[in-house]
Design a protein around this motif. Structure first.
Motif, PDB file in Angstrom:
ATOM      1  N   TYR A   1     -65.120 -11.971  39.707  1.00  0.00           N
ATOM      2  CA  TYR A   1     -63.664 -11.998  39.552  1.00  0.00           C
ATOM      3  C   TYR A   1     -63.088 -13.128  40.396  1.00  0.00           C
ATOM      4  O   TYR A   1     -63.615 -13.447  41.470  1.00  0.00           O
ATOM      5  CB  TYR A   1     -63.021 -10.691  40.028  1.00  0.00           C
ATOM      6  CG  TYR A   1     -63.292  -9.467  39.185  1.00  0.00           C
ATOM      7  CD1 TYR A   1     -63.691  -9.559  37.857  1.00  0.00           C
ATOM      8  CD2 TYR A   1     -63.128  -8.194  39.730  1.00  0.00           C
ATOM      9  CE1 TYR A   1     -63.925  -8.421  37.106  1.00  0.00           C
ATOM     10  CE2 TYR A   1     -63.353  -7.051  38.985  1.00  0.00           C
ATOM     11  CZ  TYR A   1     -63.752  -7.170  37.672  1.00  0.00           C
ATOM     12  OH  TYR A   1     -63.978  -6.032  36.934  1.00  0.00           O
TER      13      TYR A   1
ATOM     14  N   SER B   1     -56.409 -13.280  42.917  1.00  0.00           N
ATOM     15  CA  SER B   1     -55.078 -13.872  42.737  1.00  0.00           C
ATOM     16  C   SER B   1     -54.618 -14.545  44.022  1.00  0.00           C
ATOM     17  O   SER B   1     -53.796 -15.462  43.998  1.00  0.00           O
ATOM     18  CB  SER B   1     -54.072 -12.805  42.298  1.00  0.00           C
ATOM     19  OG  SER B   1     -54.090 -11.699  43.180  1.00  0.00           O
ATOM     20  N   GLN B   2     -55.159 -14.086  45.145  1.00  0.00           N
ATOM     21  CA  GLN B   2     -54.928 -14.776  46.418  1.00  0.00           C
ATOM     22  C   GLN B   2     -56.050 -14.413  47.380  1.00  0.00           C
ATOM     23  O   GLN B   2     -56.780 -13.451  47.176  1.00  0.00           O
ATOM     24  CB  GLN B   2     -53.574 -14.401  47.030  1.00  0.00           C
ATOM     25  CG  GLN B   2     -53.438 -12.953  47.446  1.00  0.00           C
ATOM     26  CD  GLN B   2     -52.043 -12.637  47.981  1.00  0.00           C
ATOM     27  OE1 GLN B   2     -51.052 -13.056  47.423  1.00  0.00           O
ATOM     28  NE2 GLN B   2     -51.999 -11.906  49.081  1.00  0.00           N
TER      29      GLN B   2
ATOM     30  N   SER C   1     -56.716 -10.328  47.181  1.00  0.00           N
ATOM     31  CA  SER C   1     -55.870  -9.503  46.325  1.00  0.00           C
ATOM     32  C   SER C   1     -56.188  -9.793  44.864  1.00  0.00           C
ATOM     33  O   SER C   1     -56.539 -10.930  44.511  1.00  0.00           O
ATOM     34  CB  SER C   1     -54.382  -9.786  46.572  1.00  0.00           C
ATOM     35  OG  SER C   1     -54.019  -9.474  47.907  1.00  0.00           O
ATOM     36  N   LEU C   2     -56.060  -8.770  44.038  1.00  0.00           N
ATOM     37  CA  LEU C   2     -56.277  -8.929  42.598  1.00  0.00           C
ATOM     38  C   LEU C   2     -55.588  -7.792  41.863  1.00  0.00           C
ATOM     39  O   LEU C   2     -55.703  -6.630  42.255  1.00  0.00           O
ATOM     40  CB  LEU C   2     -57.775  -8.933  42.265  1.00  0.00           C
ATOM     41  CG  LEU C   2     -58.141  -9.129  40.798  1.00  0.00           C
ATOM     42  CD1 LEU C   2     -57.661 -10.487  40.274  1.00  0.00           C
ATOM     43  CD2 LEU C   2     -59.647  -8.979  40.602  1.00  0.00           C
ATOM     44  N   SER C   3     -54.865  -8.135  40.803  1.00  0.00           N
ATOM     45  CA  SER C   3     -54.201  -7.142  39.962  1.00  0.00           C
ATOM     46  C   SER C   3     -54.746  -7.220  38.546  1.00  0.00           C
ATOM     47  O   SER C   3     -55.094  -8.302  38.057  1.00  0.00           O
ATOM     48  CB  SER C   3     -52.687  -7.375  39.942  1.00  0.00           C
ATOM     49  OG  SER C   3     -52.131  -7.206  41.229  1.00  0.00           O
TER      50      SER C   3
ATOM     51  N   ARG D   1     -52.687  -2.778  40.984  1.00  0.00           N
ATOM     52  CA  ARG D   1     -53.108  -3.604  42.119  1.00  0.00           C
ATOM     53  C   ARG D   1     -54.478  -3.098  42.563  1.00  0.00           C
ATOM     54  O   ARG D   1     -54.585  -2.118  43.312  1.00  0.00           O
ATOM     55  CB  ARG D   1     -52.081  -3.468  43.243  1.00  0.00           C
ATOM     56  CG  ARG D   1     -52.264  -4.452  44.390  1.00  0.00           C
ATOM     57  CD  ARG D   1     -51.762  -5.822  44.049  1.00  0.00           C
ATOM     58  NE  ARG D   1     -51.447  -6.605  45.258  1.00  0.00           N
ATOM     59  CZ  ARG D   1     -51.191  -7.895  45.232  1.00  0.00           C
ATOM     60  NH1 ARG D   1     -51.181  -8.549  44.075  1.00  0.00           N
ATOM     61  NH2 ARG D   1     -50.913  -8.541  46.350  1.00  0.00           N
TER      62      ARG D   1
END
Length: 245
Positions: free
Chosen positions: A55, A58-59, A12-14, A19
């Motif tokens: 990158y 984030s998780q 996950s990445l925002s 999102r």
């Protein structure tokens, strides 16, 4: 059955409120050709940039060849065997074919003195793996786009690539050149390399892919055997809308 070459779990990445990637799982087997499909902004590029260390997610986790990537930087990903060939190819037009192919190996080795014979040996070995011949002393800037692409593939192979991502590799080449490229990709697959295609050309996707992973709005819709999809069903999964004829 051998262990998968790449496992991405719950990535996950925002970016601010957006999102870009939401809980994506992807598993790629050794010697597999995978296609990533989806509209622009669907999350394909974000996924590739996380796996290649550009990158930091984030998780989620990325494992290559059974070893987790912990630093999430490009050097770690390259050392693990992840290589990405972007559309611009990132070649040095003023350097020769041999120099472009060998440069990363020689930088990695920390070579103080550049030996032309060593560069030629590195380049020749990788081109022979692909079954192609290119003039080693020719400046890359003088080559056709298709041959530049072969130089980029040879450079990736020189760094002991285990999984090779190719971003829109057939955009600027002729039909004949596409056929040659797809034949080379199939040969590399037969030697155990995993190749991930990112392409909007659906006919090529169906010709080359074993499996198609579809992204939509930052999420993975699913993994599908290429033989189970056609243009209409693939378009439906990519957009969520039925194709009207």
């Amino acid at each position: 059955m051998s262990d998968p070459i790449l496992v991405a779990e719950n990535l996950s990445l925002s970016f601010g409120e957006v999102r870009a990637l939401d809980g994506v799982d992807v598993t790629i087997e050794a010697g597999e050709i995978r296609c990533l499909a989806g509209e622009n902004g669907s999350g394909k590029s974000t996924f590739v940039k996380i796996v290649s260390g550009v990158y930091v997610p984030s998780q989620g986790t990325v494992t290559v060849g059974g070893a987790p990537l912990t630093h999430h930087d490009p050097r770690e990903a390259i050392s693990a065997g992840v290589q990405v060939i972007y559309q611009d190819l990132s070649l040095f037009d003023h350097l020769s074919v041999a120099e472009n192919i060998a440069i990363n190996v020689m930088l990695h080795e920390g070579t103080r003195y550049v030996r032309r014979s060593r560069m030629h040996a590195i380049a020749r070995e990788q081109l022979e793996r692909m079954g192609v011949e290119l003039p080693l002393d020719e400046p890359v800037g003088s080559l056709s786009m298709a041959n530049k692409q072969l130089v980029a593939i040879a450079r990736a192979l020189s760094m002991d690539a285990k999984v090779l991502f190719m971003d829109e590799p057939t955009t600027a080449i002729t039909t004949k050149e596409v056929d040659r490229l797809l034949t080379i990709v199939q040969d590399l697959k037969a030697r155990g390399l995993s190749i991930v295609f990112i392409s909007h050309k659906l006919d090529e996707v169906f010709e080359i892919a074993d499996t198609i992973t579809i992204f939509r709005d930052g999420r993975k819709v699913g993994d599908f055997p290429a033989s189970e999809l056609d243009n209409d069903s693939l378009s439906f999964h990519m957009t969520g809308r039925e194709v009207l004829h």
